[in-house]
Design an enzyme around this catalytic site. Structure first.
Site, PDB file in Angstrom:
ATOM      1  N   HIS A 138     -14.153  -2.727   6.667  1.00  0.00           N
ATOM      2  CA  HIS A 138     -12.892  -3.345   7.066  1.00  0.00           C
ATOM      3  C   HIS A 138     -13.030  -4.048   8.410  1.00  0.00           C
ATOM      4  O   HIS A 138     -13.848  -3.672   9.258  1.00  0.00           O
ATOM      5  CB  HIS A 138     -11.804  -2.272   7.150  1.00  0.00           C
ATOM      6  N   SER A 165     -11.027  -1.535   0.516  1.00  0.00           N
ATOM      7  CA  SER A 165      -9.685  -2.103   0.467  1.00  0.00           C
ATOM      8  C   SER A 165      -9.554  -3.323  -0.430  1.00  0.00           C
ATOM      9  O   SER A 165      -8.464  -3.586  -0.937  1.00  0.00           O
ATOM     10  CB  SER A 165      -9.214  -2.459   1.878  1.00  0.00           C
ATOM     11  N   LYS A 214       0.144   3.726   4.718  1.00  0.00           N
ATOM     12  CA  LYS A 214      -0.167   3.441   3.311  1.00  0.00           C
ATOM     13  C   LYS A 214       0.460   4.528   2.435  1.00  0.00           C
ATOM     14  O   LYS A 214       1.663   4.529   2.255  1.00  0.00           O
ATOM     15  CB  LYS A 214      -1.672   3.273   3.155  1.00  0.00           C
ATOM     16  N   ASP A 243     -13.452   5.946   6.592  1.00  0.00           N
ATOM     17  CA  ASP A 243     -12.092   5.415   6.680  1.00  0.00           C
ATOM     18  C   ASP A 243     -11.379   5.728   5.368  1.00  0.00           C
ATOM     19  O   ASP A 243     -11.684   5.149   4.322  1.00  0.00           O
ATOM     20  CB  ASP A 243     -12.148   3.903   6.924  1.00  0.00           C
ATOM     21  N   ASN A 268       0.820  -1.214   0.000  1.00  0.00           N
ATOM     22  CA  ASN A 268       0.000   0.000   0.000  1.00  0.00           C
ATOM     23  C   ASN A 268       0.862   1.278   0.000  1.00  0.00           C
ATOM     24  O   ASN A 268       0.347   2.364   0.299  1.00  0.00           O
ATOM     25  CB  ASN A 268      -0.923   0.002   1.215  1.00  0.00           C
ATOM     26  N   HIS A 291      -7.231   4.085   2.188  1.00  0.00           N
ATOM     27  CA  HIS A 291      -6.746   3.859   0.822  1.00  0.00           C
ATOM     28  C   HIS A 291      -7.068   5.018  -0.112  1.00  0.00           C
ATOM     29  O   HIS A 291      -6.922   4.889  -1.328  1.00  0.00           O
ATOM     30  CB  HIS A 291      -7.339   2.557   0.285  1.00  0.00           C
ATOM     31  N   GLU A 346     -16.112   3.707   3.848  1.00  0.00           N
ATOM     32  CA  GLU A 346     -14.712   3.873   3.465  1.00  0.00           C
ATOM     33  C   GLU A 346     -14.599   4.782   2.256  1.00  0.00           C
ATOM     34  O   GLU A 346     -15.498   4.836   1.411  1.00  0.00           O
ATOM     35  CB  GLU A 346     -14.081   2.502   3.179  1.00  0.00           C
TER      36      GLU A 346
END
Length: 590
Positions: free
Chosen positions: A124, A172, A230, A197, A38, A200, A168
């Protein structure tokens, strides 16, 4: 069986299903061109960030020495919290040692019993663990679906003090983004606080890499999770939001209070990483260009960010594709259950700014050589599985199972464990007029009319829940739709340490919950729904069996938000009467 012997058996079961992870083998893998990590912008090797980490050690030492409230860490923590607040245009932030701790801490610190948490079904694991640990009521909505979120929020709001909604910025495993504007509007209608979140998304999307929330242009109060390990290339995790949120978490988030603070090297490196990341537009452009190139070469949809799922299907197929890519000099990783659903194994391809156009072309050629096109879904991946479960025993699960068989002429009936002299399979065959091919015999038929573990003990046998797993998997590969009726209530044990609800959490089927209509059903049904939601299981319908009870039906509709069907005491109870009733409720069981 000894403790270690039981663990060995569990590991052997993982090997049998191509699901075991071998940490030593992973550590010993040769280096390859990175399409797995990541480290999206390559900042883990950036000279300014490495120098900052070194300076942090020189200034404050190698270790953080204690939890932050006990003087651990260094003064750089406040500086880096201010830096990320400025970047994301927020009032405040709180630094945790890891992103996992940040996600667990933000939920457990803000809600508890009497509150509610609504999760996207693809949330997640750290968000799921936070929700479970909080002891708040849990609701799960269909992925990225504002309408289903609205349904969950109506149910959650009916009896909750605070409500959190967890989603998110970039998911992910699938690498997709949801409509944050629609999600935010739905939260606002129900006075629910949204948590995004951004693990990413920050560094990859938005102005100066400020994440999916900024990129979406969404408005309203929001709490954002930013991980330092990440795109920032370091470690740690931030909760970014209002000053009130920060101060409450500093007093209530156990994953912050009872852990050693981030080490000085991490804190210093994060400060440098935020500065570098904000100015890394050229790297973001390169990343997006390479991600688009790879998607085009593999005939995949346009990527939202840096993650591209390359569908395989089976665990073995994903592992073989991973090995093929590794031999060609690439570091790619197979993702298998339980990280993704059964028959959804894949290669999780991650593109970085430092990947070259030649790297991308060569990887695409390698993967297409291993598997010319994404595999068609197998029957096991698309075949439905519906479990009929109850709040108790003797409440009408068998009649409801027969009703479902009328509503679904393509389905096959199975009762894994039958106890007592009666045979529910025979009853369902008669009430649903089943041909022999539409039912299978129980895996265990035990004479004593008792809980499965007691009936097995009386018969001198043991129920192997792993064998039940295998049988269900086989049935799903042979039949388009399996309707399974469980024995007794959700928390009935099998005798090998597993409860029936534990099996549900593994199988993750559609669920029809059967309950009595009258006195006592509110407590039993609400507890059953809460137990299911605690394991991220959502009943598709509740069936109340017995005389109409308007108050109980209305209360359960309001408090659960689950579609409710009332099944009266049919007289006579025969195939013709049940078929007639099934015609009235077929749409409810779709």
């Amino acid at each position: 069986m000894t403790f270690d012997a039981d663990l060995t058996r569990e590991l052997d079961d993982l090997v049998r299903h191509d699901r075991r992870r071998d940490l030593d083998a992973i550590d010993d893998r040769p280096d390859g061109v990175d399409f797995a990590s990541n480290d999206y912008l390559g900042l883990s090797q950036h000279p300014a960030i490495l120098a900052a980490a070194h300076d942090g050690i020189e200034r404050s030492g190698a270790g953080a020495r204690a939890a932050r409230l006990l003087g651990g860490g260094d003064k750089g923590q406040r500086d880096v919290e201010q830096a990320i607040s400025d970047w994301l245009e927020a009032e405040s932030a709180l630094l945790f040692p890891t992103g996992y701790q940040a996600n667990v801490g933000v939920v457990t610190g803000l809600v508890g019993p009497g509150d509610a948490v609504v999760l996207d079904e693809l949330a997640h694991a750290s968000s799921i663990d936070g929700a479970r640990t909080s002891r708040a009521r849990i609701f799960v909505h269909a992925h990225g679906d504002p309408d289903d979120l609205d349904r969950c929020l109506r149910a959650a709001r009916s009896s909750s003090r605070r409500v959190l909604v967890l989603t998110e910025g970039v998911f992910s495993m699938d690498g997709d983004v949801v409509d944050l504007n629609a999600i935010a509007r739905t939260c606002a209608r129900h006075d629910a606080r949204l948590i995004v979140d951004e693990a990413h998304a920050t560094g990859v999307l938005g102005p100066e890499g400020s994440g999916a929330w900024s990129a979406s242009g969404a408005k309203g109060p929001v709490i954002r999770i930013v991980t330092g390990g990440k795109a920032l290339g370091v470690a740690g995790g931030f909760v970014v939001g209002s000053r009130a949120v920060r101060d409450v978490l500093a007093n209530r988030a156990r994953s912050f209070l009872f852990t050693t603070a981030p080490v000085p090297a991490v804190t210093a490196a994060l400060g440098a990483a935020i500065e570098v990341c904000r100015g890394a537009d050229r790297e973001r452009d390169a990343l997006r260009a390479r991600a688009t190139q790879l998607a085009e070469r593999l005939d995949l949809p346009e990527p939202a960010a840096a993650i591209l799922p390359f569908a395989i299907g089976s665990e073995r197929g994903a592992l073989d594709a991973e090995a093929h890519a590794m031999r060609a000099g690439f570091d790619v990783r197979a993702v298998r259950p339980p990280t993704v659903p059964d028959e959804k194994s894949r290669l999780r391809l991650v593109v970085h700014a430092q990947n070259t156009s030649e790297d991308v072309d060569r990887l695409a050629a390698t993967l297409l050589d291993a598997r010319p096109q994404p595999a068609e879904p197998t029957r096991a991946a698309t075949g439905r599985c519906t479990f009929v479960v109850g709040t108790d025993t003797g409440i009408g699960k068998t009649v409801v199972s027969a009703l479902l068989m009328h509503a679904h002429p393509e389905a096959t009936y199975w009762k894994p464990v039958q106890t007592g002299d009666d045979c529910d399979t025979t009853t369902v065959r008669a009430l649903a007029r089943l041909s022999p091919s539409r039912s299978v015999e129980p895996s265990w038929h035990l004479p004593l009319p008792a809980s499965p573990h007691e009936a097995a003990k009386d018969a001198g046998v043991s129920i192997d829940s792993h064998a039940i797993d295998d049988r269900l998997r086989a049935l799903r590969s042979e039949h388009a739709h399996v309707i399974a009726e469980l024995a007794g209530g959700l928390h009935v044990p099998y005798g090998d340490g597993r409860l029936q609800i534990d099996w549900l959490a593994i199988a993750r089927p559609r669920i029809v919950l059967v309950a009595r209509s009258g006195l006592g059903t509110l407590n039993h049904t609400l507890l059953s729904v809460e137990s299911l939601r605690h394991r991220r299981l959502q009943p598709d319908a509740i069936v109340l069996v017995g005389p109409h009870h308007a108050s109980n039906a209305a209360t359960l509709r309001e408090l659960t938000g689950v579609p409710l069907i009332e099944l009266p005491m049919l007289d006579p109870l025969d195939a013709e009467t049940l078929a007639s009733f099934a015609e009235q409720v077929t749409d409810d069981f779709a």
